[in-house]
Design an enzyme around this catalytic site. Structure first.
Site, short mmCIF file in Angstrom:
data_model
loop_
_atom_site.label_atom_id
_atom_site.label_comp_id
_atom_site.label_asym_id
_atom_site.label_seq_id
_atom_site.Cartn_x
_atom_site.Cartn_y
_atom_site.Cartn_z
N THR A 324 -12.39 7.81 26.07
CA THR A 324 -12.86 6.46 26.39
C THR A 324 -14.32 6.28 25.98
OG1 THR A 324 -13.69 7.01 28.58
CG2 THR A 324 -11.35 6.41 28.43
N CYS A 325 -14.77 5.04 26.02
CA CYS A 325 -16.16 4.73 25.63
C CYS A 325 -17.12 4.81 26.80
CB CYS A 325 -16.22 3.34 25.02
SG CYS A 325 -15.38 3.29 23.46
N ASP A 326 -16.73 5.54 27.85
CA ASP A 326 -17.65 5.74 28.96
C ASP A 326 -18.29 7.10 28.79
OD1 ASP A 326 -18.70 6.51 31.55
OD2 ASP A 326 -17.65 4.75 32.32
N SER A 327 -19.61 7.14 28.82
CA SER A 327 -20.28 8.41 28.54
C SER A 327 -20.06 9.44 29.66
CB SER A 327 -21.77 8.19 28.30
OG SER A 327 -22.31 7.55 29.42
N ASN A 367 -10.29 0.73 28.90
CA ASN A 367 -10.42 0.76 27.43
C ASN A 367 -9.08 0.52 26.73
OD1 ASN A 367 -12.94 3.11 26.16
ND2 ASN A 367 -13.12 1.01 26.85
#
Ligand SMILES: *Cc1c(COP(=O)(O)O)cnc(C)c1O
Length: 377
Positions: A324-327, A367
């Site tokens: 996902t695009c969550d760090s 996402n």
């Protein structure tokens, strides 16, 4: 544990995308191991660990009872064939209308840890049995529970006296030593507290009958764990130490220990890359991460065994991350994970010991990734 049945299912069915495959035969073996290790305790499976209908039905047919945390979980246990007298509403934080609903469904056993919750139950489920949860320190647990649940033993005494005054049946004491508890002595300290509550109440003419010894029984991840038998012996010894020859009814509520090792997640390598030309470490990105079901890697608490078809090749530590695009979606970085140097995009990986706390922790569509699919075989 990747059983032959699970491997066979993945090979022949070739399920698309990341998925959990649960082998019911392992759940059955775990149930029997608990029964054998603690023959005098009733088993209340903690539904939240994995509420797949096939698992609940199997456990209901084996004679299990169920620890439920919400009306929806109660309904699932009923649908699986359990009668209401085999269900405990074990959450200490309940809306009064949910208590009413559970009571209407026939549930008559409730957890409390405060005077306020006792009042709700006295109003919404009059005459029911209640047990009060006491705090434990969680020392030795790999997934310790916070101070969110339970009260100090002295307050538990007051809460149970109050329940008695309000016409409820003060039935017992509960605790949870912390999940993935590797210290066999943890139950001893908690049972000592429980006994003190029993004694204080007995002086006031209230005779408790039950100790709910909670969950905490581990699943084998990378390190070896003591056997169910060893837990049984330690708990039995602690019960004798503190309760002598007046051992009360006891309950255990295994969640992780019942289903953890029964499940394997099949996932895929999406990318292997580095952050600079001279970066010493690879980053390996899978099609599953913290939001797809591996939330227990939070703070790198639970370290799952990972198998690939290249495990005979040289291994080197890498950072393992989700898609996902969550760090925050990084699984292991502080303590990097050794994986084969030859591992490449498209390779399948098997993440073992994932039968508990994965499908239920998976986001619905963060996402646009679908929630974790499960196959129970
Ligand atoms: C979550 C929970 C359990 C199960 O815990 P495990 O460590 O998975 O065995 C048992 N009892 C209660 C009240 C719980 O909330």
């Amino acid at each position: 544990m990747t059983t032959a049945r699970i491997l066979d299912f993945i090979k022949t069915r070739r399920p698309e995308g990341p998925c959990l495959v649960v082998d019911l035969e392992v759940v059955r073996d775990n149930y029997h191991a608990f029964e054998h290790a603690l023959p005098n305790s009733s088993i209340y499976y903690a539904v939240k660990a994995n509420p797949a209908p096939e698992i609940l039905s199997l456990l209901a047919s084996l004679g299990s009872n169920f620890d439920c945390a919400s009306v929806a979980e109660i309904q699932m246990a009923l649908d699986a064939g359990a009668t209401a007298d085999r269900i405990s509403y074990g959450n200490t934080i309940k809306k009064e209308r949910d208590i009413s609903r559970a009571f209407e469904l026939g549930v008559g056993l409730f957890a409390v840890d405060s005077h306020e919750e006792v009042e709700k139950i006295a109003r919404a489920a009059p005459g029911s049995r209640v047990f009060c949860r006491v705090l434990t320190d969680g020392e030795g647990a790999e997934w310790p529970l916070s101070r969110k649940f339970g009260c100090v033993p002295q307050m538990a005494v007051d809460v149970l006296v109050y329940a008695h005054q309000l016409g409820l049946e003060s039935h017992g004491v509960s605790f949870h030593v912390g999940s993935q508890m590797l210290n066999l002595d943890a139950w001893d300290a908690a049972l000592s507290d429980a006994k003190r509550v029993f004694s204080s109440l007995a002086k006031q003419g209230i005779h408790l009958k039950m100790v709910n010894m909670g969950g905490g029984f581990p699943t084998k991840y990378l390190r070896d764990i003591p056997s169910a038998e060893a837990y049984g012996q330690a708990i039995d010894a602690a019960l004798r130490t503190h309760f002598g020859n007046q051992i009360p009814q006891t309950i255990i509520e295994p969640g992780r220990g019942m289903v953890g090792n029964a499940g394997v997640i099949k996932a895929e390598v999406v990318l292997v890359s580095r952050k600079s030309d001279n970066d010493n470490h690879r980053w390996v990105y899978l099609d599953i991460g913290k939001f797809g079901g591996l939330a227990e890697t939070m703070d790198e608490a639970i370290r799952y065994p990972i198998r690939t078809e290249r495990d005979q090749d040289e291994m080197q530590p890498c950072v393992l991350a989700g898609p996902t695009c969550d760090s925050a979606d990084v699984l292991y970085e502080k303590n990097m994970y050794p994986l084969p140097v030859s591992l490449t995009i498209g390779d399948e990986v098997l993440i073992e010991g994932t039968g508990a706390y994965t499908t239920t922790y998976s986001a619905v569509a963060f996402n646009g990734f679908e929630p974790l699919k499960a196959y129970v075989i």
